[in-house]
Design an enzyme around this catalytic site. Structure first.
Site, PDB file in Angstrom:
ATOM      1  N   CYS A 145     -18.792   5.861 -24.596  1.00  0.00           N
ATOM      2  CA  CYS A 145     -20.138   6.414 -24.495  1.00  0.00           C
ATOM      3  C   CYS A 145     -20.576   6.464 -23.036  1.00  0.00           C
ATOM      4  O   CYS A 145     -21.546   5.824 -22.625  1.00  0.00           O
ATOM      5  CB  CYS A 145     -21.095   5.569 -25.331  1.00  0.00           C
ATOM      6  SG  CYS A 145     -22.671   6.367 -25.650  1.00  0.00           S
ATOM      7  N   GLU A 146     -19.818   7.209 -22.242  1.00  0.00           N
ATOM      8  CA  GLU A 146     -20.083   7.377 -20.811  1.00  0.00           C
ATOM      9  C   GLU A 146     -19.652   8.784 -20.415  1.00  0.00           C
ATOM     10  O   GLU A 146     -18.538   9.202 -20.731  1.00  0.00           O
ATOM     11  CB  GLU A 146     -19.278   6.369 -19.961  1.00  0.00           C
ATOM     12  CG  GLU A 146     -19.615   4.920 -20.185  1.00  0.00           C
ATOM     13  CD  GLU A 146     -20.906   4.504 -19.501  1.00  0.00           C
ATOM     14  OE1 GLU A 146     -21.391   5.267 -18.642  1.00  0.00           O
ATOM     15  OE2 GLU A 146     -21.412   3.417 -19.844  1.00  0.00           O
TER      16      GLU A 146
ATOM     17  N   TYR B 222      -2.163  -0.775 -12.158  1.00  0.00           N
ATOM     18  CA  TYR B 222      -3.627  -0.881 -12.166  1.00  0.00           C
ATOM     19  C   TYR B 222      -4.296  -0.228 -13.370  1.00  0.00           C
ATOM     20  O   TYR B 222      -5.493   0.045 -13.324  1.00  0.00           O
ATOM     21  CB  TYR B 222      -4.223  -0.323 -10.866  1.00  0.00           C
ATOM     22  CG  TYR B 222      -3.715  -1.036  -9.648  1.00  0.00           C
ATOM     23  CD1 TYR B 222      -4.105  -2.339  -9.366  1.00  0.00           C
ATOM     24  CD2 TYR B 222      -2.796  -0.423  -8.793  1.00  0.00           C
ATOM     25  CE1 TYR B 222      -3.606  -3.011  -8.272  1.00  0.00           C
ATOM     26  CE2 TYR B 222      -2.300  -1.088  -7.691  1.00  0.00           C
ATOM     27  CZ  TYR B 222      -2.705  -2.390  -7.435  1.00  0.00           C
ATOM     28  OH  TYR B 222      -2.202  -3.060  -6.343  1.00  0.00           O
TER      29      TYR B 222
ATOM     30  N   GLU C 165       4.449  -6.352   0.545  1.00  0.00           N
ATOM     31  CA  GLU C 165       3.907  -6.647  -0.786  1.00  0.00           C
ATOM     32  C   GLU C 165       3.642  -5.371  -1.595  1.00  0.00           C
ATOM     33  O   GLU C 165       2.498  -5.074  -1.952  1.00  0.00           O
ATOM     34  CB  GLU C 165       2.618  -7.467  -0.648  1.00  0.00           C
ATOM     35  CG  GLU C 165       2.851  -8.841  -0.024  1.00  0.00           C
ATOM     36  CD  GLU C 165       1.577  -9.479   0.484  1.00  0.00           C
ATOM     37  OE1 GLU C 165       0.514  -8.820   0.424  1.00  0.00           O
ATOM     38  OE2 GLU C 165       1.639 -10.630   0.942  1.00  0.00           O
ATOM     39  N   PRO C 166       4.661  -4.598  -1.898  1.00  0.00           N
ATOM     40  CA  PRO C 166       4.462  -3.390  -2.709  1.00  0.00           C
ATOM     41  C   PRO C 166       4.259  -3.736  -4.179  1.00  0.00           C
ATOM     42  O   PRO C 166       4.890  -4.655  -4.707  1.00  0.00           O
ATOM     43  CB  PRO C 166       5.764  -2.615  -2.500  1.00  0.00           C
ATOM     44  CG  PRO C 166       6.779  -3.689  -2.256  1.00  0.00           C
ATOM     45  CD  PRO C 166       6.067  -4.783  -1.514  1.00  0.00           C
ATOM     46  N   GLY C 167       3.396  -3.014  -4.833  1.00  0.00           N
ATOM     47  CA  GLY C 167       3.204  -3.165  -6.271  1.00  0.00           C
ATOM     48  C   GLY C 167       3.274  -1.816  -6.942  1.00  0.00           C
ATOM     49  O   GLY C 167       4.185  -1.516  -7.707  1.00  0.00           O
TER      50      GLY C 167
ATOM     51  N   ARG D 299      -9.355   3.781 -13.378  1.00  0.00           N
ATOM     52  CA  ARG D 299      -9.277   4.317 -12.021  1.00  0.00           C
ATOM     53  C   ARG D 299      -9.994   5.656 -11.830  1.00  0.00           C
ATOM     54  O   ARG D 299     -10.649   5.845 -10.798  1.00  0.00           O
ATOM     55  CB  ARG D 299      -7.812   4.421 -11.567  1.00  0.00           C
ATOM     56  CG  ARG D 299      -7.122   3.062 -11.442  1.00  0.00           C
ATOM     57  CD  ARG D 299      -5.741   3.167 -10.812  1.00  0.00           C
ATOM     58  NE  ARG D 299      -5.828   3.554  -9.414  1.00  0.00           N
ATOM     59  CZ  ARG D 299      -5.468   4.738  -8.953  1.00  0.00           C
ATOM     60  NH1 ARG D 299      -5.000   5.678  -9.772  1.00  0.00           N
ATOM     61  NH2 ARG D 299      -5.577   5.006  -7.658  1.00  0.00           N
TER      62      ARG D 299
ATOM     63  N   GLY E 179       0.785  -1.235   0.000  1.00  0.00           N
ATOM     64  CA  GLY E 179       0.000   0.000   0.000  1.00  0.00           C
ATOM     65  C   GLY E 179       0.808   1.271   0.000  1.00  0.00           C
ATOM     66  O   GLY E 179       0.239   2.359   0.146  1.00  0.00           O
TER      67      GLY E 179
ATOM     68  N   TYR F 219     -12.713   5.418  -8.991  1.00  0.00           N
ATOM     69  CA  TYR F 219     -12.340   6.010  -7.708  1.00  0.00           C
ATOM     70  C   TYR F 219     -12.205   7.530  -7.747  1.00  0.00           C
ATOM     71  O   TYR F 219     -11.767   8.124  -6.754  1.00  0.00           O
ATOM     72  CB  TYR F 219     -10.988   5.449  -7.234  1.00  0.00           C
ATOM     73  CG  TYR F 219     -10.832   3.962  -7.345  1.00  0.00           C
ATOM     74  CD1 TYR F 219     -11.678   3.100  -6.660  1.00  0.00           C
ATOM     75  CD2 TYR F 219      -9.831   3.407  -8.134  1.00  0.00           C
ATOM     76  CE1 TYR F 219     -11.530   1.720  -6.761  1.00  0.00           C
ATOM     77  CE2 TYR F 219      -9.667   2.029  -8.235  1.00  0.00           C
ATOM     78  CZ  TYR F 219     -10.525   1.201  -7.554  1.00  0.00           C
ATOM     79  OH  TYR F 219     -10.376  -0.157  -7.654  1.00  0.00           O
TER      80      TYR F 219
END
Length: 466
Positions: free
Chosen positions: A390-391, A420, A312-314, A359, A270, A363
Site C-alpha cells: 500500500c505505497e 541487498y 571487501e566486495p559483496g 532498493r 564497492g 534509491y
C-alpha cells in the site's frame, strides 16, 4: 519501432523482449525448449510450484565461481608487487550459513558488521581468524564477544572504540588486531567520483586525525595496529576513485611507518555490477590490474614498500548470482500525457514488492525483468513492475520492456537480486520474507526458509495462547 516517450533515454526497445541481456543473469540462465527460464538447470515454473512466489533463487555455481574469480584477480594483480591481497566477502550483501561456507571454500574471508552477522558466521563454522568486524557503533557486548571468539581484525570506527576494544582485549588476556577506518574525502559512484577535503558522514574518522588514533592504539599493548581502512562508495565502475583515495591513504601510511609497522592497507569494496542493459561495469581482471598499478605507482612515489592489501566486495560476488521470481497478479495499461501527446505504460503487479526488494524505493535503483514462464511473440511494451504494498513508491522494476501480452499467472524474473534484497527485506503489510533457494546442476534446495503467516503472528504477544 516507435520510441515510447515515457522510456528513459538509456533504455532501448529490444528487438526480442524474450532475450536475456548478457551480464545481468547468472551464466547458467537460459530458455529451455519450451521457452521457460532455467537457472542452474532448474525450471522457473518448477521452482514456483515447489517453493511458491516470490522466491529468491541463487545460482550456487555462479556465486562460488565469482568468489574465486574476484579473489584470483586481486591476488594475481598484487603478487608481482610482492604483496598479498586478502578478499573479505561483505556479508551485509547476503549472509546465510551456506553462502558463508561457499565463500570460505572459495578462499575468501568474511566481513561482518553486527553481532548478528558475527553470530551467523561463527555458527556456520567460519574460523574466527578469517572474520573482519565492522560497524560504526559496536556495543561493548559485541566487541567482547568478537575479541573472546578470536576475530581476526576489528575495524575501529571512532576514538571511543579504541579504548573499548583495548579494554576488552585486556580483559580477555589477548592482543587484538585492529584497523582504523578513515574518511579520505573521496566519494565514488558508478563512473563518477568527487574528491573533497572533508566528509560529512557517520563512518570513520577524518584522515587528518589518523595519526592521533594510531598513536593511541600503539600506546595500548593489547592492540596490534594492522593498517588504515577506507570505503569510498558503492556500485563503482572504473578505478579513478580508488586512485585518488589510495594516494591520500598511502601518504598517511608512509608517515605512520616512522613509528612502527603498517603491514596492510584496506581499500574497501564497492565494485559495481550490471543491473540494466545500460550498465557497463569494469571487468574484475582489469579493475584489479588498475588498482595494483595505482598502489605500485604511489608507493614508488613515496619510496615505501607495497603493503599487503585487503578488499571487501559483496555485490560484485553475489549480486549476479541472484534472480527473484514473481507471479503477475494484475495488469493495467496507463495512459500518460507527454509533450508530444499521449503514451502508454503497462503496469504489471506482482506478489511481492518493496518488502523483498527495497532498493528501488530507497534509491530509485533500476532493475530489469523478463518473462520466466514462457516465450512470447508479442511486440515489446514498456512496463513497470509494481509490488502489492500500500505505497505508490512500491516498484520493483521502474523501466523495462516485456512482451505486450504479459498477463495474470505469468512468472517474471528479475535478475541481479543476489545483493541487498534479502538482507533489506521486511514484513511490511505483514508479508512473510520469501525463501532463498540455491540451484545447481539441476537440483534445488532451501538455504533459508520462507516465513509463513503463522511465523509472523507467533511474535505478537497479544495472541499468546490463542
Amino acid at each position: 519501432m516507435t520510441h515510447n516517450p515515457l522510456a528513459p533515454s538509456w533504455l532501448t526497445e529490444p528487438a526480442d523482449a524474450n532475450a536475456l541481456v548478457p551480464g545481468l543473469w547468472p551464466r547458467t540462465a537460459e530458455r529451455g525448449e519450451s521457452g521457460e527460464l532455467t537457472i542452474g538447470g532448474v525450471n522457473a515454473r518448477a521452482l514456483a510450484d515447489e517453493f511458491g512466489t516470490p522466491v529468491y533463487v541463487i545460482d550456487e555455481s555462479e556465486a562460488r565461481e565469482r568468489a574465486v574469480e574476484v579473489r584470483q584477480a586481486l591476488q594475481t594483480a598484487f603478487e608481482p608487487l610482492g604483496a598479498q591481497a586478502h578478499v573479505y566477502y561483505a556479508g551485509k550483501a547476503l549472509l546465510t550459513a551456506h553462502v558463508a561456507q561457499w565463500m570460505i571454500e572459495a578462499g575468501c574471508r568474511i566481513d561482518v558488521c553486527s553481532g548478528g552477522e558475527l553470530g551467523l558466521a561463527l555458527a556456520a563454522g567460519v574460523p574466527a581468524s578469517e572474520i573482519g568486524f565492522h560497524g560504526n557503533n559496536k556495543s561493548r557486548a559485541e566487541i567482547a564477544r568478537a575479541v573472546e571468539a578470536g576475530v581476526g581484525t576489528i575495524v575501529l570506527d571512532s576514538f571511543q572504540e579504541i579504548e573499548r576494544v583495548a579494554d576488552a582485549a585486556d580483559a580477555a588476556g589477548v592482543q587484538q588486531a585492529v584497523r582504523v577506518r578513515v574518511n579520505s574525502g573521496v566519494h565514488a559512484h558508478t563512473h563518477d567520483f568527487l574528491a573533497t577535503a572533508h566528509e560529512d558522514q557517520k563512518f570513520g574518522i577524518p584522515l587528518a586525525t589518523a595519526e592521533d588514533a594510531v598513536r593511541m592504539i600503539r600506546s595500548r599493548p593489547s592492540l596490534e595496529f594492522r593498517g588504515l581502512h577506507c570505503h569510498i562508495g558503492s556500485q563503482i565502475f572504473g578505478a579513478a576513485g580508488f586512485a585518488e583515495s589510495a594516494a591520500r591513504l598511502l601518504t598517511v601510511h608512509r608517515d605512520l611507518l616512522s613509528d612502527g609497522p603498517v603491514p596492510e592497507l584496506n581499500l574497501g569494496g564497492g565494485f559495481g555490477i550490471a543491473y540494466t542493459s545500460a550498465d557497463d561495469p569494469t571487468p574484475i581482471d582489469d579493475l584489479a590490474a588498475a588498482i595494483a598499478d595505482i598502489v605500485r605507482t604511489e608507493c614508488e612515489r613515496l619510496d615505501i614498500p607495497v603493503p599487503d592489501v585487503a578488499f571487501e566486495p559483496g555485490r560484485a560476488i553475489i549480486g549476479r548470482a541472484g534472480v527473484t521470481l514473481y507471479e503477475v497478479g494484475t495488469t493495467k495499461p496507463v495512459t500518460v500525457d507527454t509533450a508530444s501527446g499521449t503514451a502508454v505504460r503497462l503496469y504489471a503487479s506482482v506478489d511481492g514488492g518493496m518488502s523483498d526488494n527495497a532498493r528501488p524505493a530507497l534509491y530509485e535503483a533500476e532493475y530489469s525483468v523478463r518473462l520466466a514462464s514462457r516465450r512470447s511473440s508479442a511486440a515489446p511494451a514498456l512496463v513497470r513492475i509494481a509490488g502489492k504494498h500500500c505505497e505508490s513508491g512500491d516498484i520493483v522494476v521502474l523501466n523495462d520492456y516485456l512482451p505486450g501480452d504479459v498477463e495474470p499467472g505469468d512468472l517474471v524474473g528479475v535478475p541481479a537480486t543476489g545483493a541487498y534484497c534479502w538482507s533489506l527485506a521486511s514484513n511490511y503489510n505483514y508479508l512473510g520474507r520469501p525463501p532463498i533457494i540455491a540451484v545447481r546442476d539441476g537440483h534445488a534446495r532451501i538455504i533459508v526458509r520462507g516465513e509463513t503467516e503463522a511465523d509472523l503472528v507467533a511474535r505478537d504477544a497479544g495472541l499468546d495462547g490463542r
